[in-house]
Scaffold this active site. Structure first.
Site, PDB file in Angstrom:
ATOM      1  N   LEU A  44       0.834  -1.205   0.000  1.00  0.00           N
ATOM      2  CA  LEU A  44       0.000   0.000   0.000  1.00  0.00           C
ATOM      3  C   LEU A  44       0.863   1.248   0.000  1.00  0.00           C
ATOM      4  O   LEU A  44       0.617   2.183  -0.776  1.00  0.00           O
ATOM      5  CB  LEU A  44      -0.919  -0.012   1.221  1.00  0.00           C
ATOM      6  CG  LEU A  44      -1.669   1.293   1.542  1.00  0.00           C
ATOM      7  CD1 LEU A  44      -2.551   1.709   0.374  1.00  0.00           C
ATOM      8  CD2 LEU A  44      -2.499   1.127   2.822  1.00  0.00           C
ATOM      9  N   PHE A  83       2.920   1.526  -3.446  1.00  0.00           N
ATOM     10  CA  PHE A  83       1.971   1.731  -4.546  1.00  0.00           C
ATOM     11  C   PHE A  83       1.408   3.144  -4.508  1.00  0.00           C
ATOM     12  O   PHE A  83       1.340   3.838  -5.536  1.00  0.00           O
ATOM     13  CB  PHE A  83       0.853   0.700  -4.448  1.00  0.00           C
ATOM     14  CG  PHE A  83      -0.258   0.889  -5.434  1.00  0.00           C
ATOM     15  CD1 PHE A  83      -0.051   0.657  -6.785  1.00  0.00           C
ATOM     16  CD2 PHE A  83      -1.525   1.284  -5.016  1.00  0.00           C
ATOM     17  CE1 PHE A  83      -1.086   0.830  -7.709  1.00  0.00           C
ATOM     18  CE2 PHE A  83      -2.555   1.452  -5.915  1.00  0.00           C
ATOM     19  CZ  PHE A  83      -2.338   1.231  -7.270  1.00  0.00           C
ATOM     20  N   HIS A  84       1.012   3.588  -3.330  1.00  0.00           N
ATOM     21  CA  HIS A  84       0.436   4.920  -3.170  1.00  0.00           C
ATOM     22  C   HIS A  84       1.422   6.001  -3.581  1.00  0.00           C
ATOM     23  O   HIS A  84       1.113   6.880  -4.392  1.00  0.00           O
ATOM     24  CB  HIS A  84       0.019   5.102  -1.711  1.00  0.00           C
ATOM     25  CG  HIS A  84      -0.428   6.484  -1.371  1.00  0.00           C
ATOM     26  ND1 HIS A  84       0.417   7.421  -0.825  1.00  0.00           N
ATOM     27  CD2 HIS A  84      -1.628   7.100  -1.495  1.00  0.00           C
ATOM     28  CE1 HIS A  84      -0.239   8.551  -0.636  1.00  0.00           C
ATOM     29  NE2 HIS A  84      -1.480   8.387  -1.033  1.00  0.00           N
ATOM     30  N   HIS A  85       2.660   5.935  -3.053  1.00  0.00           N
ATOM     31  CA  HIS A  85       3.650   6.969  -3.346  1.00  0.00           C
ATOM     32  C   HIS A  85       4.099   6.936  -4.811  1.00  0.00           C
ATOM     33  O   HIS A  85       4.454   7.984  -5.369  1.00  0.00           O
ATOM     34  CB  HIS A  85       4.863   6.804  -2.434  1.00  0.00           C
ATOM     35  CG  HIS A  85       4.640   7.356  -1.055  1.00  0.00           C
ATOM     36  ND1 HIS A  85       4.870   8.670  -0.728  1.00  0.00           N
ATOM     37  CD2 HIS A  85       4.193   6.774   0.084  1.00  0.00           C
ATOM     38  CE1 HIS A  85       4.597   8.882   0.542  1.00  0.00           C
ATOM     39  NE2 HIS A  85       4.173   7.738   1.059  1.00  0.00           N
ATOM     40  N   VAL A 119       0.644   8.324  -7.036  1.00  0.00           N
ATOM     41  CA  VAL A 119       0.052   9.641  -6.773  1.00  0.00           C
ATOM     42  C   VAL A 119       0.623  10.758  -7.654  1.00  0.00           C
ATOM     43  O   VAL A 119      -0.134  11.621  -8.114  1.00  0.00           O
ATOM     44  CB  VAL A 119       0.176  10.007  -5.274  1.00  0.00           C
ATOM     45  CG1 VAL A 119      -0.048  11.491  -5.042  1.00  0.00           C
ATOM     46  CG2 VAL A 119      -0.838   9.219  -4.467  1.00  0.00           C
TER      47      VAL A 119
END
Length: 258
Positions: A137, A140-142, A145
């Site tokens: 998470l 993947f998020h960083h 975005v």
């Protein structure tokens, strides 16, 4: 280039010009994303034990992002109120015309938000240097975005200002929590942050209803529908991952306490 850099200090003079505005080229975004992933993989492989980091680095980093998030929230709110008063309607928040030009103070904060996503890579590097495990998470998020924020500007995506308000608002709380932890104060509201993040994603999906209405009812439709589709899929994946994280982290803790 000098003129573009000067515009960073003047919201009214801001204009998103592909390949001219700093970090506005797709190849730059791609290289930064790949560089982030490669760096994370290399550091995770090489840093099996914690690497000494000056004590002030983490607090300064978290405090900076907390204050920056607060400034972005306040700046965006001011421009949203002013733009709504100018247009005499809130419709533009949900559906911007396709001919919208990405310029002026109302988009300036979207650009600052985009730039801040690169700075947030430091979050990951600090964790790796401390030899702390990285979740899918988190990485993947960083990694994704910046692309989402890039598309806001590149496609003049509708709904971006609402997303910026909710996300920067949550980030004020999140980075305040990280800052306090980094100076040895451990607040008891970590779960609240995760709950706010989940609510944020649910809210973002609710804003798709007025967007869909205007997209269908207006002859020209709304700006940035393709980018918004990408954003929606990304947010759905994040929502699923955050719900899984919340269930795995907090319910397991409740079982242990009982």
């Amino acid at each position: 280039m000098i003129q573009s850099l000067r515009s960073l200090l003047n919201p009214q003079a801001f204009s998103w010009i592909p390949h001219k505005t700093p970090l506005s080229a797709p190849v730059t975004l791609a290289c930064a994303t790949v560089g982030y992933l490669v760096s994370v993989a290399f550091l995770s492989w090489s840093c099996r034990k914690p690497v000494p980091v000056p004590k002030l680095v983490a607090p300064a980093h978290n405090l900076f992002l907390c204050l920056l998030s607060l400034v972005m929230f306040a700046g965006t709110l001011k421009e949203v109120i002013q733009e709504t008063a100018t247009q005499g309607s809130r419709e533009w928040l949900f559906c911007m015309p396709k001919e919208t030009r990405v310029q002026g103070a109302v988009f300036y904060w979207s650009y600052i938000y985009y730039l801040s996503k690169y700075w947030e890579f430091v979050d990951t590097f600090l964790l790796v240097l401390k030899a702390k495990p990285l979740s899918f998470l988190h990485v993947f998020h960083h990694a994704v975005v910046p692309t989402m924020a890039f598309l806001w500007l590149e496609a003049a995506q509708s709904l971006q200002h609402l997303a910026l308000l909710t996300n920067s608002g949550v980030h004020v709380l999140m980075y305040l929590y990280y800052f306090l932890c980094s100076i040895g104060i451990y607040p008891g509201w970590k779960q609240l942050i995760t709950q706010c993040q989940i609510v944020q994603f649910v809210f973002s999906f609710s804003t798709l209803l007025p967007f869909a209405y205007y997209q269908v009812s207006k002859p020209q439709g709304c700006a940035g529908a393709g980018a918004l589709l990408f954003n929606g899929i990304f947010n759905l994946l994040l929502l699923i991952l955050f719900i899984q994280f919340s269930s795995r982290t907090y319910k397991s803790k409740q079982r242990k306490t009982t």
